[in-house]
Design an enzyme around this catalytic site. Sequence first.
Site, PDB file in Angstrom:
ATOM      1  N   CYS A  82     -16.814 -45.072 -54.317  1.00 40.88           N
ATOM      2  CA  CYS A  82     -15.531 -43.447 -54.408  1.00 40.88           C
ATOM      3  C   CYS A  82     -16.052 -42.822 -56.342  1.00 40.88           C
ATOM      4  O   CYS A  82     -15.617 -41.216 -56.617  1.00 40.88           O
ATOM      5  CB  CYS A  82     -14.716 -43.217 -54.094  1.00 40.88           C
TER       6      CYS A  82
ATOM      7  N   HIS B  12      -7.138 -39.843 -57.860  1.00 42.12           N
ATOM      8  CA  HIS B  12      -8.134 -40.170 -56.409  1.00 42.12           C
ATOM      9  C   HIS B  12      -7.357 -39.434 -54.842  1.00 42.12           C
ATOM     10  O   HIS B  12      -8.614 -38.489 -54.245  1.00 42.12           O
ATOM     11  CB  HIS B  12      -8.590 -41.170 -57.180  1.00 42.12           C
TER      12      HIS B  12
ATOM     13  N   HIS C 257     -12.020 -35.688 -48.519  1.00 40.86           N
ATOM     14  CA  HIS C 257     -13.095 -37.274 -49.430  1.00 40.86           C
ATOM     15  C   HIS C 257     -14.226 -37.004 -48.729  1.00 40.86           C
ATOM     16  O   HIS C 257     -15.025 -37.405 -47.931  1.00 40.86           O
ATOM     17  CB  HIS C 257     -11.979 -38.577 -48.948  1.00 40.86           C
TER      18      HIS C 257
END
Length: 636
Positions: A278, A434, A472
Amino acid sequence: MSHLPVIVGMGGINPAGRTSGHQAFRRTVLDALPADQQRQTLEGLAALMRLAEHSENGWQDSTGQPLDDPALTLREQVLNHTLIRRNEDPRFLAPGLPANRPASMVLAEPLRFTLRRRQLPEHLPAHWQVKDIDAREVEVTVPAGTLDVLLPDAHEPKVRAAAQLPSGFDPASLYRSVHHPRGLSMAVFGASDCLGASGLSWEDLRQQLNPDHIAVYAGNSIGQLDDQGWGGLLKSLVSGQRATSKQMPLGYGQMPADFLNAYVLGSVGSTGAALGACASFLYNLRLGIDDIRSGRRRVVMVGTSDAPITPEIIEGFRAMGALADDTSLKALDALELLTDADYQRACRPFARNCGFTMAEASQFVLLMDDALALELGADILGAVPDVFVNADGFKRSISAPGIGNYITLGKAVALVKDMLGDKALKERTFLHAHGTSTPKNRVTESHVLDEIARANGISDWPIVAIKAFIGHSQGSAAGDQLASALGSFAHGLLPGIPTLDAVANDVYADRLRLSTTPHAFKADAAFINAKGFGGNNATGVVLSPDVTERLLTKRHGSVAIDAWKTRRETVRANAAAYLAQADKGHFAPRYQFGEAVLEGPELEIHADRIHIPGYAQAVSLTADNPFGQLNEEAPE
């Protein structure tokens, strides 16, 4: 004196829309915008989605009928087919995901059938017989007996929430793409959008630079796993298909950089991709920052492009327990059926939640050293002084939380405090979390944020979590966050977290400000946080345009700044012209396949330099030798 990396262009695409001109950002704060900006945003999205088209005769719908007010007429259609929503991929609709199921059948007598030679699998059971018919066809005989087969089947998708690009937008349709994986066609669009929005001419720019002063760092976290890439390659044998010559090379994770060098920029400078789950965007951004700060490069394009919304990838993350699947969403809200509105609320950072929502996105920024930016009159969107990366150390499992993110965020906060002062840190910074919407992340990341706030005396730290809107996008997630932060600087607004009905009981939020609605905020700096699988932690620092200008004035003097502002007017006019066309849905991505190809004999090679056709300046071969010269003869 170290060079300051500044952002002079940004572009890309995500579920909220186009990155350039802050279109995607404006979609996430739509209701807080003035009426004219709302109209511009909705019209631009309608054009992007091919719901409307603008010509010299004004706006028309997709059938060519006049549209007096596309922002009003198409508003609901635009809102319902952007951001997180029910997956619109036909494979996720009735009759369900295509699959095979094993079965056995008994053949009372031999079975004979004809195949074209190119359809013949490479490996057949040894007792099957193959006989030539002619040069093109063969006859296959299967002996009588029990035969194990795979029968076509379909099963209900377990995960239907997804954050796809706006419906109707297909980057591959905008240029001469041939069997390009989706992630790579998104990269071509994103990099082209970045260049167009910069207002700079790439051809003019590269003539002013040593070819070795340009770099591209771009990739993704997974590679290209759709049918045009490694996904199709890995399925080819079991599905009875032949692998193509493109699937293997186009599947690599560094391929976005390779595509930009070969077909968009024509760069021969440094290149590569850093993969870090990520945190991949920030890893690549760090490479660009280090190059510019050291003086090795003067212009760097940085980015990622991820297209992971495929049945196989979604099933893989679901099996890990990472996704908000239908069963979990029903249980979360005690529902028997999920509506479109329920899917739009699937991602709930820092609230009671059940998993993240898979997304796709392509994000690119053009970095430049501060001296060159002033010389060219570049429009400076902000500065990125550093990105900090730390691993988690020993872990229970590869996906378990760890300690690295405390270190990365702590270092980033310390840098801002040192650069801007304690008051600015406490009162004029915000943080892009995040914020994945998993039960584990809401606890572990909030503890990181709250503890770093405590250690630095921050009592009310504004937190943004845009995955609530756009899901995401894996390696591109921090690129989405950076683009949103630049939008906040430009519009003075922070997006809220609309799916945050209430902060979950296990979230550490004593010193955090978590809002459901957009709110005005004047920021000097933002923190971009990434907390990825495997212990890939990164936190980036981005300074606002106002703070960057003050810093540049201190470094270069007011006379240089005044001259830069004069030159900037032309660049801004060029950028405005590009954005006006883009808002009308008129795109022409840079894709120069087969143009100006060089293979070696065309070069003019000397001991100290190489001249490359098409570049005004030569590549210097002069060695940068920090070790000194060994003059003594080697002993016999």
